[in-house]
Design a protein around this motif. Structure first.
Motif, PDB file in Angstrom:
ATOM      1  N   TYR A 133       0.988  -0.953   0.391  1.00 37.10           N
ATOM      2  CA  TYR A 133      -0.042  -0.011   0.133  1.00 37.10           C
ATOM      3  C   TYR A 133       0.561   1.531  -0.450  1.00 37.10           C
ATOM      4  CZ  TYR A 133      -4.050   3.952   1.488  1.00 37.10           C
ATOM      5  OH  TYR A 133      -4.579   4.452   0.908  1.00 37.10           O
ATOM      6  N   ARG A 134       0.330   1.688  -1.410  1.00 37.99           N
ATOM      7  CA  ARG A 134       1.660   3.281  -0.615  1.00 37.99           C
ATOM      8  C   ARG A 134       1.264   5.032  -0.923  1.00 37.99           C
ATOM      9  NH1 ARG A 134       5.744   2.240  -3.339  1.00 37.99           N
ATOM     10  NH2 ARG A 134       6.271   0.376  -4.494  1.00 37.99           N
ATOM     11  N   ILE A 135       1.293   5.642   0.213  1.00 42.43           N
ATOM     12  CA  ILE A 135       1.282   6.540   0.734  1.00 42.43           C
ATOM     13  C   ILE A 135       2.076   7.477   0.202  1.00 42.43           C
ATOM     14  CG2 ILE A 135       0.494   8.047   2.719  1.00 42.43           C
ATOM     15  CD1 ILE A 135       0.052   5.174   4.396  1.00 42.43           C
ATOM     16  N   SER A 136       1.027   8.522  -0.350  1.00 46.26           N
ATOM     17  CA  SER A 136       2.011  10.051  -0.781  1.00 46.26           C
ATOM     18  C   SER A 136       2.468  10.889   0.617  1.00 46.26           C
ATOM     19  CB  SER A 136       1.622  10.638  -1.987  1.00 46.26           C
ATOM     20  OG  SER A 136       0.663  11.712  -0.932  1.00 46.26           O
ATOM     21  N   VAL A 137       3.449  11.703   0.000  1.00 46.24           N
ATOM     22  CA  VAL A 137       4.424  12.442   0.959  1.00 46.24           C
ATOM     23  C   VAL A 137       2.671  13.550   1.256  1.00 46.24           C
ATOM     24  CG1 VAL A 137       6.427  14.142   1.276  1.00 46.24           C
ATOM     25  CG2 VAL A 137       7.081  11.962   0.440  1.00 46.24           C
ATOM     26  N   ASP A 138       2.804  13.745   0.412  1.00 51.25           N
ATOM     27  CA  ASP A 138       1.828  14.767   0.442  1.00 51.25           C
ATOM     28  C   ASP A 138       0.555  14.946   1.049  1.00 51.25           C
ATOM     29  OD1 ASP A 138       3.222  16.794  -1.386  1.00 51.25           O
ATOM     30  OD2 ASP A 138       2.033  16.670  -3.540  1.00 51.25           O
ATOM     31  N   ASP A 139      -0.149  13.385   1.111  1.00 55.55           N
ATOM     32  CA  ASP A 139      -1.390  13.198   2.148  1.00 55.55           C
ATOM     33  C   ASP A 139      -0.670  13.068   3.533  1.00 55.55           C
ATOM     34  OD1 ASP A 139      -2.784  12.939  -0.174  1.00 55.55           O
ATOM     35  OD2 ASP A 139      -2.537  10.927  -0.658  1.00 55.55           O
ATOM     36  N   VAL A 140       0.917  12.574   3.896  1.00 53.87           N
ATOM     37  CA  VAL A 140       0.904  12.720   5.282  1.00 53.87           C
ATOM     38  C   VAL A 140       1.655  14.303   5.678  1.00 53.87           C
ATOM     39  CG1 VAL A 140       2.916  11.832   6.836  1.00 53.87           C
ATOM     40  CG2 VAL A 140       2.732   9.996   5.151  1.00 53.87           C
ATOM     41  N   MET A 141       1.648  14.486   4.801  1.00 52.61           N
ATOM     42  CA  MET A 141       2.575  15.703   5.704  1.00 52.61           C
ATOM     43  C   MET A 141       0.909  17.090   5.702  1.00 52.61           C
ATOM     44  SD  MET A 141       5.191  16.208   5.620  1.00 52.61           S
ATOM     45  CE  MET A 141       5.325  17.631   5.944  1.00 52.61           C
ATOM     46  N   LYS A 142       0.148  16.932   4.080  1.00 53.09           N
ATOM     47  CA  LYS A 142      -1.004  17.400   4.495  1.00 53.09           C
ATOM     48  C   LYS A 142      -2.244  17.502   4.910  1.00 53.09           C
ATOM     49  CE  LYS A 142       1.107  20.492   0.509  1.00 53.09           C
ATOM     50  NZ  LYS A 142       1.159  20.756  -0.805  1.00 53.09           N
ATOM     51  N   ASN A 143      -2.633  16.212   4.762  1.00 52.49           N
ATOM     52  CA  ASN A 143      -3.904  15.022   5.173  1.00 52.49           C
ATOM     53  C   ASN A 143      -3.916  13.856   5.892  1.00 52.49           C
ATOM     54  OD1 ASN A 143      -6.463  14.855   5.189  1.00 52.49           O
ATOM     55  ND2 ASN A 143      -7.008  15.433   3.534  1.00 52.49           N
ATOM     56  N   MET A 144      -3.093  14.207   7.433  1.00 45.17           N
ATOM     57  CA  MET A 144      -2.712  12.760   7.914  1.00 45.17           C
ATOM     58  C   MET A 144      -4.034  11.453   7.793  1.00 45.17           C
ATOM     59  SD  MET A 144      -0.250  10.931   8.658  1.00 45.17           S
ATOM     60  CE  MET A 144       1.323  11.256   9.818  1.00 45.17           C
ATOM     61  N   ASP A 145      -5.290  12.141   7.982  1.00 44.88           N
ATOM     62  CA  ASP A 145      -6.543  11.644   8.636  1.00 44.88           C
ATOM     63  C   ASP A 145      -7.065  10.916   7.281  1.00 44.88           C
ATOM     64  OD1 ASP A 145      -7.216  12.151  11.113  1.00 44.88           O
ATOM     65  OD2 ASP A 145      -7.795  14.473  10.467  1.00 44.88           O
TER      66      ASP A 145
END
Length: 168
Positions: A141-153
């Motif tokens: 499962y891949r998560i983008s850096v932007d999602d972690v940094m800007k929208n963790m939920d």
């Protein structure tokens, strides 16, 4: 190692490093012995993926990556460590074969990768790596850096939905 990565014939588990020297099992308490998680009122059954190949020569590299304090990985780790995410145990910088993955859930055989600029211009390497993991019966499962940094939920909800979809 570059011969291993660049040769598609070497993607199967029969070409993996030996198992010795890497952790295979964790401690299991009575509370953990159940074979399911509950995520958003959905029962998710699991079967641990044990006896994965491990290149012990990468042990120091994995340890240094854990202490490198990559901001996105640290932020994600703070959300999931100590079973904060549905009481699921995550490993960080886990060695699997000749690779080191960002996060790994042993009981699900699930790799979580945080994709950022380090993956740019590495399409062949990432494809070979992913094919190898799939040959071992693992999921990614891949998560983008932007999602972690800007929208963790959003990142965590995406992971919840992926686990529910793939394991129920």
């Amino acid at each position: 190692m570059s011969q291993f990565i660049n040769n598609p014939a070497n993607l199967g588990p029969q070409h993996s490093p030996p198992l010795e020297g890497c952790p295979q099992d964790g401690l299991v308490s009575n509370q953990e012995s159940k074979n399911y998680y509950v995520i958003n009122d959905v029962i998710v059954h699991h079967q641990p993926k044990l006896n994965l190949p491990c290149n012990i020569k990468l042990k120091d590299r994995a340890k240094s990556l854990r202490y490198a304090e990559n901001l996105t990985e640290v932020l994600f780790w703070m959300q999931i460590t100590k079973r904060r995410f549905h009481k699921i145990d995550f490993d960080r910088q886990r060695i699997i074969g000749n690779y080191i993955v960002d996060f790994y859930i042993k009981k699900l055989g699930l790799i979580i990768e945080i994709d950022g600029s380090s993956h740019d211009d590495k399409e062949f390497y990432d494809q070979a790596r992913e094919a190898y993991f799939i040959s071992l019966g693992l999921k990614i499962y891949r998560i983008s850096v932007d999602d972690v940094m800007k929208n963790m939920d959003f990142a965590l909800i995406g992971l919840e939905n992926y686990i529910i979809d793939e394991y129920t």
